[in-house]
Structures are given as C-alpha cells and as structure tokens.
Design a protein around this motif. Structure first.
Motif, PDB file in Angstrom:
ATOM      1  N   LYS A   1       0.812  -1.226   0.000  1.00 45.42           N
ATOM      2  CA  LYS A   1       0.000   0.000   0.000  1.00 45.42           C
ATOM      3  C   LYS A   1       0.841   1.271   0.000  1.00 45.42           C
ATOM      4  O   LYS A   1       0.571   2.200  -0.752  1.00 45.42           O
TER       5      LYS A   1
ATOM      6  N   LYS B   1       0.457   5.638   9.884  1.00 46.66           N
ATOM      7  CA  LYS B   1       1.431   6.496  10.562  1.00 46.66           C
ATOM      8  C   LYS B   1       0.748   7.276  11.696  1.00 46.66           C
ATOM      9  O   LYS B   1       1.317   7.479  12.752  1.00 46.66           O
TER      10      LYS B   1
ATOM     11  N   ALA C   1       0.671   0.592  18.614  1.00 46.96           N
ATOM     12  CA  ALA C   1      -0.317   1.123  17.658  1.00 46.96           C
ATOM     13  C   ALA C   1      -1.471   0.140  17.511  1.00 46.96           C
ATOM     14  O   ALA C   1      -2.641   0.522  17.430  1.00 46.96           O
TER      15      ALA C   1
ATOM     16  N   ARG D   1      -6.672   0.896   6.805  1.00 46.09           N
ATOM     17  CA  ARG D   1      -7.523  -0.289   6.940  1.00 46.09           C
ATOM     18  C   ARG D   1      -9.000   0.043   6.738  1.00 46.09           C
ATOM     19  O   ARG D   1      -9.779  -0.804   6.335  1.00 46.09           O
TER      20      ARG D   1
ATOM     21  N   ARG E   1      -1.031  -9.935  12.772  1.00 44.73           N
ATOM     22  CA  ARG E   1      -1.599  -8.625  12.458  1.00 44.73           C
ATOM     23  C   ARG E   1      -2.835  -8.756  11.558  1.00 44.73           C
ATOM     24  O   ARG E   1      -3.805  -8.024  11.712  1.00 44.73           O
TER      25      ARG E   1
HETATM   26  O1   DC Z   1      -0.271   0.250   8.253  1.00 45.83           O
HETATM   27  P1   DC Z   1       0.557   0.249   9.547  1.00 45.83           P
HETATM   28  O2   DC Z   1       1.262  -1.056   9.814  1.00 45.83           O
HETATM   29  O3   DC Z   1       1.522   1.404   9.594  1.00 45.83           O
HETATM   30  O4   DC Z   1      -0.522   0.447  10.728  1.00 45.83           O
HETATM   31  C1   DC Z   1      -0.142   0.550  12.071  1.00 45.83           C
HETATM   32  C2   DC Z   1      -1.269   0.062  12.979  1.00 45.83           C
HETATM   33  O5   DC Z   1      -2.400   0.928  12.896  1.00 45.83           O
HETATM   34  C3   DC Z   1      -1.794  -1.339  12.687  1.00 45.83           C
HETATM   35  O6   DC Z   1      -1.902  -2.013  13.935  1.00 45.83           O
HETATM   36  C4   DC Z   1      -3.171  -1.156  12.109  1.00 45.83           C
HETATM   37  C5   DC Z   1      -3.589   0.206  12.629  1.00 45.83           C
HETATM   38  N1   DC Z   1      -4.385   0.959  11.662  1.00 45.83           N
HETATM   39  C6   DC Z   1      -5.735   1.060  11.875  1.00 45.83           C
HETATM   40  O7   DC Z   1      -6.249   0.502  12.837  1.00 45.83           O
HETATM   41  N2   DC Z   1      -6.507   1.789  11.016  1.00 45.83           N
HETATM   42  C7   DC Z   1      -5.960   2.409   9.968  1.00 45.83           C
HETATM   43  N3   DC Z   1      -6.730   3.108   9.143  1.00 45.83           N
HETATM   44  C8   DC Z   1      -4.572   2.304   9.719  1.00 45.83           C
HETATM   45  C9   DC Z   1      -3.817   1.561  10.590  1.00 45.83           C
END
Ligand code: DC
Length: 226
Positions: free
Chosen positions: A19, A39, A101, A132, A182
């Motif tokens: 992504k 982020k 996170a 997400r 994850r």
């Molecule tokens: O995409 P990433 O790995 O940088 O995301 C970090 C964390 O944030 C991961 O645990 C999922 C969460 N996240 C979320 O809950 N909702 C989002 N829109 C983006 C990321």
C-alpha cells in the motif's frame, strides 16, 4: 466527478501488501496529498508508550491526542506527524511502536479523534488515503476505492528482504508469524475491522510489480474522474 472538489482515492489492505509504495508513487504522479493513516495510529501508539497511565480516562486520551497534528510537506506531498509541535515520523517504525499502535487502534475514543484529524486532510485537488478503514469508515464518499492484497507467503518474503537489506537481524518464520497475527487482529477486531469496501476494486499484488499496479490505478482514475 462528485460535488466534493477534492478527488479522494482510498487504498486499504493487509500489512505488507505494498500500500505505502503504491500510494507514494500515485501521490507523486497525480500531485495529490498522501495521508498514511497507519502512521497516524503509530503516533497514537507512540504517545501511549510515553503516557500509558493517562490512557485510562477519556479526557486524558483526548488531551494527549489533541497534541498530535499533521502538516503536508510540499516536497513529498506527504502529511507529516507532529506531537507537541515536534516532528515524530522517524520515531514510529520500531517493533514496540507497531505493537502499541495495534493496541490503541482498538480504543473507540482514539479512533474518533483520528477520524477528525483524517477528515481535515481533505483539501486541494486530490488526496490518497491509505490504511484499513479509509474506504469503509473514514471516506465512504471516496471517488475511487481500492483494496490491495497479496498472499501471506509473498508479503512475508518481501518484508524479510526489505529488513535484511536494512541490516536487521530477522527470520522469515518470525516475520510470517507476525504478519499472520496482524492480519488476524486487523480483520477480527470489532471496531473498524479491515474489510473490502463496497464498490472497491480488488488488486492482488502477488504477481504484479508496483509500476504495473500504479498504471492500472491511473487508468481507473482516468475513467472515473470524468
Ligand atoms: O499500516 P501500519 O502497519 O503502519 O498500521 C499501524 C497500525 O495501525 C496497525 O496495527 C493497524 C492500525 N491501523 C488502523 O487501525 N486503522 C488504519 N486506518 C490504519 C492503521
């Protein structure tokens, strides 16, 4: 194009599906801003690590999160993250922050605050928002919605190569297990789980190079913008 004058492209998908690479390339080619919502959740995780005890009540969470701000960098088009007016983007990619996170992203009050910050990113001619729940919860009105995926095996191998190239001491098996965990957490959580948005274009990146995917999305953009 819909009445909203900022063209919004959402890119949701699994961890390690590509992504971020795709979003960056698209943002550059289209001169759109880029919101990497992962982020933003990482910044909440970072804040949580520093002040865990304050995450026990709603007012304190809101007070802490209100110190997180985003500003668009005019060179990269990317929204950068500041906490207490200090740039923190470079502090958000440790394993510790990743785990944190994942914990805070399940707290409804955190998601509510993040929603407001994310909505403020809609300005200018276009926005690419990845994460997400971009197409399902945050920008359901988006002009173009994409869902990016790749097999767990391929994602683990890609991540392994990337981290090895950075000189990190990792094993393929551990990376595979961590991605699997994850995926499980992202798709099975009750609040804003990862799912394919209505009307989204699904792209499997297992056998496609990033350039080919970006071209495919640019074609979709050309078709939908008129
Ligand atoms: O995409 P990433 O790995 O940088 O995301 C970090 C964390 O944030 C991961 O645990 C999922 C969460 N996240 C979320 O809950 N909702 C989002 N829109 C983006 C990321």
């Amino acid at each position: 194009m819909k009445s909203n004058s900022t063209y919004i492209i959402t890119i949701d998908g699994t961890s390690g599906s590509g992504k971020t690479t795709i979003s960056r390339s698209l943002a550059k080619k289209l001169s759109f801003s880029l919101l990497d919502s992962g982020k933003l959740y990482r910044s909440a995780g970072f804040v949580y690590l520093q002040s865990k005890e304050m995450f026990s009540d709603l007012n304190s969470i809101n007070a802490l999160i209100s110190k997180i701000t985003m500003l668009s960098n005019s060179d990269s088009n990317e929204f950068e993250i500041f906490f207490d007016n200090k740039k923190i983007d470079h502090l958000l990619y440790s394993e510790e922050v990743s785990e944190s996170a994942s914990i805070v992203s399940k707290i409804p009050e955190v998601r509510e605050s993040m929603m407001k910050i994310q909505k403020r990113c809609v300005k200018g001619r276009g926005l690419i928002a990845n994460g997400r729940d971009m197409g399902t919860e945050v920008f359901p009105e988006a002009n173009l919605k994409l869902f990016i995926n790749a097999s767990l095996d391929i994602r683990a191998k890609r991540r392994y190569k990337e981290l090895k190239n950075k000189g990190e001491d990792v094993t393929l098996e551990n990376i595979y297990k961590s991605l699997q965990k994850r995926d499980e957490s992202d798709t099975n959580r009750t609040i804003s789980p990862l799912r394919v948005p209505d009307n989204a274009e699904i792209i499997d990146t297992s056998d496609l190079k990033p350039d080919a995917i970006v071209d495919k999305i640019l074609n979709l953009y050309t078709i939908t913008k008129n």
